[in-house]
Design a protein around this motif. Structure first.
Motif, PDB file in Angstrom:
ATOM      1  N   ASP A 234       0.904  -1.196   0.180  1.00  0.00           N
ATOM      2  CA  ASP A 234      -0.037  -0.220  -0.153  1.00  0.00           C
ATOM      3  C   ASP A 234       0.922   1.270  -0.072  1.00  0.00           C
ATOM      4  O   ASP A 234       1.401   1.345   0.877  1.00  0.00           O
ATOM      5  N   ARG A 284      -7.120   0.724   1.810  1.00  0.00           N
ATOM      6  CA  ARG A 284      -8.416  -0.219   1.894  1.00  0.00           C
ATOM      7  C   ARG A 284      -7.668  -1.622   1.703  1.00  0.00           C
ATOM      8  O   ARG A 284      -6.579  -1.697   1.189  1.00  0.00           O
ATOM      9  N   VAL A 303     -14.141  -6.641   2.106  1.00  0.00           N
ATOM     10  CA  VAL A 303     -13.258  -5.702   2.585  1.00  0.00           C
ATOM     11  C   VAL A 303     -13.120  -5.414   3.920  1.00  0.00           C
ATOM     12  O   VAL A 303     -14.197  -5.806   4.841  1.00  0.00           O
ATOM     13  N   SER A 306     -12.649  -1.255   9.649  1.00  0.00           N
ATOM     14  CA  SER A 306     -11.663  -0.736  10.578  1.00  0.00           C
ATOM     15  C   SER A 306     -11.945  -1.258  11.888  1.00  0.00           C
ATOM     16  O   SER A 306     -10.984  -1.368  12.902  1.00  0.00           O
ATOM     17  N   GLY A 331      -7.614   1.938  -5.209  1.00  0.00           N
ATOM     18  CA  GLY A 331      -8.535   1.035  -4.368  1.00  0.00           C
ATOM     19  C   GLY A 331      -9.674   1.174  -4.946  1.00  0.00           C
ATOM     20  O   GLY A 331     -10.778   0.500  -4.246  1.00  0.00           O
ATOM     21  N   ARG A 332      -9.804   1.205  -6.022  1.00  0.00           N
ATOM     22  CA  ARG A 332     -11.278   1.055  -6.882  1.00  0.00           C
ATOM     23  C   ARG A 332     -11.161  -0.257  -7.659  1.00  0.00           C
ATOM     24  O   ARG A 332     -12.823  -0.510  -7.794  1.00  0.00           O
TER      25      ARG A 332
END
Length: 353
Positions: A234, A284, A303, A306, A331-332
């Motif tokens: 990331d 994500r 997904v 948190s 992240g899409r």
């Protein structure tokens, strides 16, 4: 170092390939999360295996590995391909340019494409379904417009200074900076006859390693993360994420101590729970997992929120099953290895809100 060209030059090659853009209807997903009910587009239709999805750093293309059967060849070769970000015709494909194609199996399972067109990949050659068969393997860098004369960086299947074991693969390679490749060095546990050993399982003794492509020398070991899998970087957080023993852990890009992020739920009704895929980008984190419950194999793709809960994208009983995942830098777009009951593996694309 070979001359390098940008992705636009690669796209201009427009190598012929099968259409990859026809959609298919997925089973309805239940739940109330913003991801429930998403329908994926099918990206590949290969009768063999389409695997190891990996986005380029700018999200302009999706790299993956596919099988190519040449006339008269006993075993298929494995090549790299590049798809547009929403699917369609292959922008380019890279197969090993060697000879003796009918007497050995060439394998390029994973690669990374830099924004300047530099292509990094690992090539093995051997025979049968054991890949790599312990003949020879090396890591290379090449001009993505053609890999006819790649530059060898280091040999696989041999000991390396500072390594805890022999390296056979560099898995999930990524350009963490211009001219710098980082990936997961893995040794393959070879303990069965050639025809029965699966080429994409049995990894052991894994280390996070880095190589400056412009400076001769060995890979630098950044962290020892044995038994790890599904390495994902990331850029936004400056961290790698990986799965190990049913846990998700993270380590900084520059290496260091690993910290646990999440662990698969366990209960009396939930047996053999395991993570089967992991992808991280833009803050994500997406996972796939599998477990047995009351005699059925349950699979879930979702997904990770948190609070540790899973916002489901899709689920199934027995099949389909999801494996390696790749999330675009924004992240899409989620690329997913999917295995159906007939054993075929193809790639599918989810557009995430």
């Amino acid at each position: 170092m070979p001359a390098r060209r940008g992705l636009a030059a690669v796209a201009a090659l427009a190598l012929a390939g099968c259409s990859h853009s026809a959609p298919f209807t997925a089973p309805d997903a239940t739940g109330t999360s913003p991801f429930a009910g998403l329908v994926p587009a099918r990206l590949t239709y290969d009768a063999g295996a389409d695997i190891h999805p990996q986005w380029t750093g700018d999200g302009a293309a999706l790299l993956y590995s596919f099988e190519r059967h040449l006339p008269g060849a006993e075993f298929p070769d494995r090549c790299l391909g590049a798809l547009p970000p929403t699917g369609g015709q292959r922008l380019a494909e890279w197969c090993w340019p060697g000879h003796e194609e009918w007497t050995r199996r060439d394998g390029i399972e994973a690669g990374a494409l830099g924004n300047d067109g530099t292509l990094f990949f690992v090539h093995h050659y051997g025979a049968g379904e054991k890949q790599p068969n312990p003949h020879r393997g090396s890591a290379y860098v090449a001009d993505s417009a053609g890999i006819g004369t790649p530059t060898r960086l280091l040999d696989m299947l041999v000991p390396h200074p500072g390594a805890s074991a022999r390296w056979d693969y560099i898995l999930a390679p990524v350009f963490t900076a211009p001219g710098t490749i980082t990936g997961l060095a893995a040794a393959v546990r070879i303990d069965q006859p050639c025809p029965t050993w699966g080429w994409d399982r049995g990894y052991s003794v894994l280390e996070l390693v880095r190589r400056d492509l412009t400076t001769p020398g060995s890979m630098e070991v950044l962290a020892r993360i044995g038994r790890a899998a599904f390495l994902s970087w990331d850029r936004s957080s400056g961290r790698f994420f990986f799965a190990r023993d049913g846990r998700i852990e993270t380590v900084p890009t520059e290496g260091g101590e690993a910290a646990m992020v999440w662990q698969v739920p366990r209960s009396a009704d939930r047996e053999d729970a395991a993570l089967t895929g992991l992808a991280a980008a833009a803050g994500r984190l997406v996972i796939s997992q599998r477990w047995s419950e009351h005699g059925e194999v349950r699979n879930q793709l979702g997904v990770l929120a948190s609070d540790g809960t899973i916002q489901e994208i899709a689920s199934s009983v027995n099949y389909p099953r999801w494996g390696r995942l790749a999330l675009s830098p924004d992240g899409r777009r989620l690329a997913v290895e999917r295995r159906d009951a007939n054993g075929e593996r193809d790639l599918y694309l989810y557009e995430l809100p």
